[in-house]
Design a protein around this motif. Structure first.
Motif, PDB file in Angstrom:
ATOM      1  N   TRP A  45      -9.591   0.703  -1.649  1.00 52.64           N
ATOM      2  CA  TRP A  45      -8.413   1.547  -1.858  1.00 52.64           C
ATOM      3  C   TRP A  45      -7.188   0.686  -1.696  1.00 52.64           C
ATOM      4  O   TRP A  45      -7.190  -0.328  -1.001  1.00 52.64           O
ATOM      5  N   ARG A  46      -6.098   1.097  -2.335  1.00 51.79           N
ATOM      6  CA  ARG A  46      -4.791   0.470  -2.139  1.00 51.79           C
ATOM      7  C   ARG A  46      -3.721   1.505  -2.345  1.00 51.79           C
ATOM      8  O   ARG A  46      -3.903   2.462  -3.100  1.00 51.79           O
ATOM      9  N   GLY A  47      -2.611   1.316  -1.654  1.00 53.29           N
ATOM     10  CA  GLY A  47      -1.513   2.231  -1.849  1.00 53.29           C
ATOM     11  C   GLY A  47      -0.501   2.150  -0.731  1.00 53.29           C
ATOM     12  O   GLY A  47      -0.624   1.358   0.203  1.00 53.29           O
ATOM     13  N   PRO A  48       0.513   2.992  -0.836  1.00 46.36           N
ATOM     14  CA  PRO A  48       1.546   3.010   0.195  1.00 46.36           C
ATOM     15  C   PRO A  48       0.987   3.540   1.509  1.00 46.36           C
ATOM     16  O   PRO A  48       0.172   4.456   1.525  1.00 46.36           O
ATOM     17  N   SER A  49       1.442   2.946   2.593  1.00 44.27           N
ATOM     18  CA  SER A  49       1.046   3.397   3.923  1.00 44.27           C
ATOM     19  C   SER A  49       1.818   4.657   4.275  1.00 44.27           C
ATOM     20  O   SER A  49       2.958   4.836   3.857  1.00 44.27           O
ATOM     21  N   GLN A  50       1.214   5.498   5.076  1.00 42.29           N
ATOM     22  CA  GLN A  50       1.878   6.731   5.508  1.00 42.29           C
ATOM     23  C   GLN A  50       3.148   6.442   6.298  1.00 42.29           C
ATOM     24  O   GLN A  50       4.069   7.247   6.321  1.00 42.29           O
ATOM     25  N   TRP A 101       2.662  -1.216   2.637  1.00 40.91           N
ATOM     26  CA  TRP A 101       1.609  -1.231   1.628  1.00 40.91           C
ATOM     27  C   TRP A 101       0.308  -1.670   2.269  1.00 40.91           C
ATOM     28  O   TRP A 101       0.304  -2.563   3.117  1.00 40.91           O
ATOM     29  N   THR A 102      -0.817  -1.074   1.853  1.00 40.99           N
ATOM     30  CA  THR A 102      -2.119  -1.381   2.432  1.00 40.99           C
ATOM     31  C   THR A 102      -3.167  -1.541   1.344  1.00 40.99           C
ATOM     32  O   THR A 102      -3.161  -0.817   0.350  1.00 40.99           O
ATOM     33  N   ILE A 103      -4.075  -2.495   1.558  1.00 44.44           N
ATOM     34  CA  ILE A 103      -5.284  -2.633   0.740  1.00 44.44           C
ATOM     35  C   ILE A 103      -6.471  -2.554   1.693  1.00 44.44           C
ATOM     36  O   ILE A 103      -6.516  -3.268   2.695  1.00 44.44           O
ATOM     37  N   TYR A 114      -2.403  -4.843   5.758  1.00 41.96           N
ATOM     38  CA  TYR A 114      -1.183  -4.042   5.687  1.00 41.96           C
ATOM     39  C   TYR A 114       0.033  -4.944   5.761  1.00 41.96           C
ATOM     40  O   TYR A 114       0.035  -5.946   6.479  1.00 41.96           O
TER      41      TYR A 114
END
Length: 124
Positions: free
Chosen positions: A33-38, A42-44, A56
């Motif tokens: 998964w990848r995407g913006p952190s809450q 950004w995190t992968i 992160y």
């Protein structure tokens, strides 16, 4: 008595793409998964079907480096081919050190670009 396992670790790095690529080459993992952190940034998530490491990066400036052992001593990763893992580390421009062969397996260590220490172990 409860039983458990480590599902993931979340580490802060300066370049998640670079760290993800290294972990995929070292361990034969894939991006989950990848995407913006809450919380911003950004995190992968890179790992296998059961566990992973979240790499992160914050969006508020450079990663702060810590002295060895603060707050983390090292991350241990098991591979089936320690020599091939060492070649991946060297090809990434990183320096393996502290090679050892004692029960229960062979190992070496390296620091990534952000000063995070990894222990690579093989029990083969």
């Amino acid at each position: 008595m409860p039983s458990g396992f480590l599902e993931h670790a979340n580490i802060t790095v300066s370049d998640p793409e670079r760290s993800s690529a290294l972990l995929q080459k070292l361990c034969g993992w894939h991006e989950r998964w990848r995407g913006p952190s809450q919380l911003g940034g950004w995190t992968i998530h890179v790992g296998n079907d059961h566990d992973y490491i979240a790499v992160y990066t914050r969006d508020d400036g450079p990663v702060e480096r810590h002295r060895k052992g603060a707050p983390l001593n090292h991350v241990g990763l098991v591979v089936d081919d320690l020599d091939a893992a060492e070649q991946v580390v060297v090809a990434a421009g990183l320096v393996p050190f502290n090679h050892a062969d004692y029960e229960p397996g062979r190992r070496f260590y390296f620091f990534d670009w952000d000063g995070i220490e990894f222990e690579m172990v093989s029990y083969v």
